[in-house]
Write a protein that holds these residues in place. Structure first.
Motif, PDB file in Angstrom:
ATOM      1  N   THR A 416      36.043  93.263 130.661  1.00 62.22           N
ATOM      2  CA  THR A 416      35.526  93.814 129.377  1.00 62.22           C
ATOM      3  C   THR A 416      34.049  94.095 129.092  1.00 62.22           C
ATOM      4  O   THR A 416      33.305  93.161 129.419  1.00 62.22           O
ATOM      5  N   THR A 420      26.156  92.359 122.541  1.00 64.26           N
ATOM      6  CA  THR A 420      25.959  91.817 121.154  1.00 64.26           C
ATOM      7  C   THR A 420      26.008  92.821 120.147  1.00 64.26           C
ATOM      8  O   THR A 420      26.406  92.664 118.924  1.00 64.26           O
ATOM      9  N   GLU A 421      25.275  94.089 120.334  1.00 65.18           N
ATOM     10  CA  GLU A 421      25.054  95.032 119.499  1.00 65.18           C
ATOM     11  C   GLU A 421      26.252  95.797 118.964  1.00 65.18           C
ATOM     12  O   GLU A 421      26.577  95.977 118.082  1.00 65.18           O
ATOM     13  N   THR A 501      22.866 102.116 125.525  1.00 63.07           N
ATOM     14  CA  THR A 501      23.259 100.752 125.793  1.00 63.07           C
ATOM     15  C   THR A 501      22.354  99.871 126.521  1.00 63.07           C
ATOM     16  O   THR A 501      22.411  98.842 126.535  1.00 63.07           O
ATOM     17  N   LEU A 515      30.337  99.671 135.823  1.00 65.01           N
ATOM     18  CA  LEU A 515      29.092  99.222 135.255  1.00 65.01           C
ATOM     19  C   LEU A 515      28.082  98.834 136.287  1.00 65.01           C
ATOM     20  O   LEU A 515      28.504  98.145 137.418  1.00 65.01           O
ATOM     21  N   ASN A 524      20.026  89.831 133.347  1.00 67.20           N
ATOM     22  CA  ASN A 524      21.207  89.190 133.260  1.00 67.20           C
ATOM     23  C   ASN A 524      21.416  88.155 134.061  1.00 67.20           C
ATOM     24  O   ASN A 524      21.849  87.887 135.154  1.00 67.20           O
TER      25      ASN A 524
HETATM   26  C1  WTA Z   1      26.395  93.211 130.438  1.00 68.05           C
HETATM   27  C2  WTA Z   1      27.813  90.049 126.147  1.00 68.05           C
HETATM   28  C3  WTA Z   1      29.389  94.689 133.564  1.00 68.05           C
HETATM   29  C4  WTA Z   1      25.695  94.412 130.203  1.00 68.05           C
HETATM   30  C5  WTA Z   1      29.371  90.401 125.480  1.00 68.05           C
HETATM   31  C6  WTA Z   1      25.513  94.409 128.646  1.00 68.05           C
HETATM   32  C7  WTA Z   1      28.421  93.480 131.248  1.00 68.05           C
HETATM   33  C8  WTA Z   1      25.071  93.037 128.475  1.00 68.05           C
HETATM   34  C9  WTA Z   1      29.914  93.387 131.004  1.00 68.05           C
HETATM   35  C10 WTA Z   1      25.440  92.551 127.088  1.00 68.05           C
HETATM   36  C11 WTA Z   1      30.954  93.971 131.954  1.00 68.05           C
HETATM   37  C12 WTA Z   1      28.472  92.705 129.507  1.00 68.05           C
HETATM   38  N1  WTA Z   1      30.515  94.351 133.131  1.00 68.05           N
HETATM   39  N2  WTA Z   1      28.249  94.328 132.330  1.00 68.05           N
HETATM   40  N3  WTA Z   1      32.170  93.631 131.754  1.00 68.05           N
HETATM   41  N4  WTA Z   1      30.044  92.882 129.703  1.00 68.05           N
HETATM   42  N5  WTA Z   1      27.936  93.275 130.310  1.00 68.05           N
HETATM   43  O1  WTA Z   1      24.650  91.027 124.582  1.00 68.05           O
HETATM   44  O2  WTA Z   1      24.601  94.548 130.852  1.00 68.05           O
HETATM   45  O3  WTA Z   1      24.948  89.019 125.766  1.00 68.05           O
HETATM   46  O4  WTA Z   1      24.341  95.471 128.094  1.00 68.05           O
HETATM   47  O5  WTA Z   1      26.673  90.740 125.331  1.00 68.05           O
HETATM   48  O6  WTA Z   1      25.804  92.190 129.372  1.00 68.05           O
HETATM   49  O7  WTA Z   1      24.960  91.248 127.041  1.00 68.05           O
HETATM   50  P1  WTA Z   1      25.386  90.317 125.750  1.00 68.05           P
END
Ligand code: WTA
Length: 651
Positions: A416, A420-421, A501, A515, A524
């Motif tokens: 998935t 956060t946004e 994004t 992705l 990350n």
């Molecule tokens: C990355 C977490 C690849 C992405 C829900 C995004 C992912 C950031 C995936 C958001 C996925 C999250 N595959 N990349 N399934 N899910 N990301 O705000 O770079 O902590 O922009 O939200 O995590 O991180 P956040």
């Protein structure tokens, strides 16, 4: 901004495809692709139908008011999130159903039925009201993963006080900044939390933070670790949760919230040093998390659903608390670490509670791979029927390992993608429909219009580019708290009319999304967002540091690890002690998630003639690649020396 093309390139050649098992498809909530067509034909009507699954005090006049980039959803509607997550269910057979199964790190279990949750949330809502919290006033929550955390969130939602949950791993300074930005009136914390048997000094951190905050009037303290924490309660300011709850009245009328009233603020790292307060509102957010939880996880009445995230992150907000509870599901939450007391703890929990749906992060899966198959094999995991991942791209090897060793080759995996946004899952398989390819998050959720564009914002049919969203969606962030200009600038300026994004992505010939990771200055680390700027600011805050450049380099377990290149002030000698001291300094300023893995001292940083640090070259060095184009450097010798130095260190 530069698009990094990573070795993931090879993924486009991925040929393994996993169709939904017949047995799974037959029982799935969504069995065919017609929802995609229906949603694409009339997205507003699609969302409107879903909104009808919730209980509203007053129906909306209009589904969407869109004045780019500001959206309002279910305009004029009145609704309460706590009512929808609890009251709605206690009126039915779900009254005595487990809402939350809590596993403590020390092995204790607590089960809260929907009725238990109703009672506790109502009482705590009254506690907050008795302390003078009114609709619209912010409450900061700094708690470990204990039942009081969702109870506090739901109580805030009940009285219309937006919460700002701060992850328990954040430092006193991070907590302070978040309290000050939100101007919170109340802080809810605990005497301490458990982490691998150690105690996290939450109350002590809170005391430290409160030295430089003026808005907090009262601190509510949950007793979790007791004597071991050795805390001080400040007369007139600090109050014990259990004492306040003793005599609290058992019913609190839920506030009739406007669909667009704020539900919560959640801080996340952006491309500058200052974390952004992402604002989520009430009606649209609940609609978005409700339906994604139901369809993506194929969530049924009898499921035992476990998302292993911490509620301090958005995943916990949307997919431990609001989404599952809105659906009347049983949501498991675990307080501790995956290797405490041993490396099979997760699998022990799955077996103990017969978990059916399990949602975790790729970094955890890679760690399990490293620990070996013997740990899951010790346990009966046959109750599992669906697996999920979130937080970063999952490499196909990890996907296959998860599929075989945890899912027993019978469970579909939903990878998935969201943020956060976005508030809700945006790109994902629907497990009864989608043919899975290991490593691909597959397709946008029905009603979501995602695209991949080039530098000029032109759509790329197949190949790599920037991931954008072209249509508003109900759970989207509404703004950055107190900074609408930054909201516009950050998300809506790079490509006019589109939400950017910050991620790179590729589309294959079947229209599947792959992705590629962040293309901005956000890295990350183990699924947690860290801003390189924030770490740089923490480093240059140290009295001996002149300048710092921070990059994320590829790491087998964490996805990315932090490497810092540091220039010291004139006359300061570098040493490994100093490197350790700098790491500690970063932890103190931000929290352990931002600790640099390595610190490289250098007399100079590679810069362009206009003085911009060339991070791309630093990444080349840290990842052991040949240096890319160096012609724009003001002094190419700097980078050559740095590369030699780095390689010496390696050997
Ligand atoms: C990355 C977490 C690849 C992405 C829900 C995004 C992912 C950031 C995936 C958001 C996925 C999250 N595959 N990349 N399934 N899910 N990301 O705000 O770079 O902590 O922009 O939200 O995590 O991180 P956040």
């Amino acid at each position: 901004m530069e698009l990094q093309t990573k070795p993931i390139e090879a993924l486009l050649e991925e040929e393994r495809v996993f169709a939904p098992p017949k047995k799974f498809r037959e029982q799935a909530i969504i069995k065919d692709e017609s929802v995609y067509k229906k949603a694409a034909k009339n997205p507003e009507k699609f969302w409107e139908e879903i909104a009808k699954e919730l209980e509203w005090y007053k129906k909306w006049r209009k589904v969407l008011k869109w004045k780019p980039p500001f959206a309002e959803w279910f305009v004029g509607g009145k609704i309460n999130v706590s009512y929808n997550c609890i009251d709605r269910h206690v009126k039915t057979f779900r009254k005595n159903k487990a809402a939350i199964i809590w596993e403590g790190e020390l092995g204790e279990t607590q089960i809260l039925t929907y009725w238990d949750l109703y009672r506790e949330v109502n009482k705590f809502a009254n506690v907050l009201r008795s302390l003078g919290v009114k609709k619209g006033e912010r409450v900061t929550i700094y708690l470990p993963m204990i039942p009081e955390l969702p109870i506090a969130m739901l109580a805030c939602a009940r009285i219309g006080a937006p919460h700002s949950v701060v992850f328990g791993g954040f430092s006193a300074e991070s907590l302070r900044d978040r309290i000050n930005d939100a101007q919170a009136k109340i802080l809810i914390t605990a005497d301490g939390g458990y982490r691998r048997g150690n105690i996290v000094p939450l109350k002590k951190n809170a005391d430290e933070a409160l030295k430089e905050t003026r808005s907090i009037e009262k601190v509510i303290v949950v007793r979790r670790v007791g004597e071991k924490a050795q805390i001080e309660m400040k007369e007139g300011r600090d109050l014990w949760w259990h004492e306040l709850m003793k005599d609290a009245p058992s019913y609190a009328e839920p506030e009739k919230m406007d669909s667009e009233d704020m539900l919560y603020i959640l801080y996340t790292s952006g491309t500058t040093g200052k974390p952004k307060g992402i604002v989520h509102t009430t009606g649209g957010y609940l609609v978005g998390v409700h339906i994604t939880t139901k369809w993506v996880f194929d969530l049924k009445e009898e499921d035992t659903y476990w998302c292993t995230a911490d509620i301090g992150w958005v995943t916990g907000h949307s997919y431990i608390v609001y989404g599952p509870l809105s659906n009347g599901a049983t949501s498991l939450m675990y307080e501790g670490a995956p290797d405490y007391p041993d490396k099979d703890r997760f699998w022990e929990i799955v077996e103990k509670h017969k978990v059916t749906i399990f949602y975790t992060a790729p970094t955890a899966i890679r760690t399990f791979m490293k620990w070996g198959e013997e740990y899951p094999r010790k346990h009966d995991l046959s109750s599992l029927r669906l697996l999920g991942t979130v937080g970063e791209p999952i490499n196909p090897e990890a996907w296959m390992w998860y599929y075989e060793n945890i899912g027993g080759k019978r469970c579909p995996i939903v990878d998935t993608w969201w943020q956060t946004e976005t508030g809700m899952i945006m790109i994902t398989p629907l497990p009864g429909v989608t043919r899975l390819k290991p490593g691909s998050a597959t397709k946008p959720f029905p009603g979501i219009e995602a695209d991949i564009v080039d530098d000029n914002g032109k759509s790329i049919k197949t190949g790599a580019g920037y991931l954008v969203l072209k249509r508003p969606w109900p759970a989207m962030l509404r703004t950055i708290y107190g900074d609408p200009e930054r909201y516009v600038e950050q998300y809506w300026s790079r490509f006019p009319g589109m939400y950017f994004t910050g991620d790179g992505a590729k589309r294959d010939k079947d229209g599947y999304f792959w992705l590629l990771g962040r293309v901005d200055d956000v890295i990350n680390v183990a699924g947690h967002r860290v801003s390189t700027m924030e770490v740089e600011s923490a480093l240059v805050d140290h009295p001996l540091v002149a300048e710092a450049a921070v990059i994320g380099r590829k790491d087998e377990l964490k996805g990315q690890a932090i490497t810092a290149f540091v220039t010291l002030k004139e006359g300061v000698e570098s040493s490994s002690n100093l490197a350790d001291d700098l790491k500690r300094h970063v932890v103190k300023k931000i929290g352990a998630i931002a600790r640099p893995e390595e610190i490289i001292f250098t007399a100079e940083l590679p810069k362009t003639r206009s003085g911009k640090i060339m991070r791309r070259l630093l990444r080349d060095i840290a990842e052991g690649r040949a240096l890319g184009d160096t012609t724009t450097l003001s002094d190419p010798a700097v980078i050559r020396e740095l590369k030699e130095k780095y390689e010496e260190k390696e050997t």
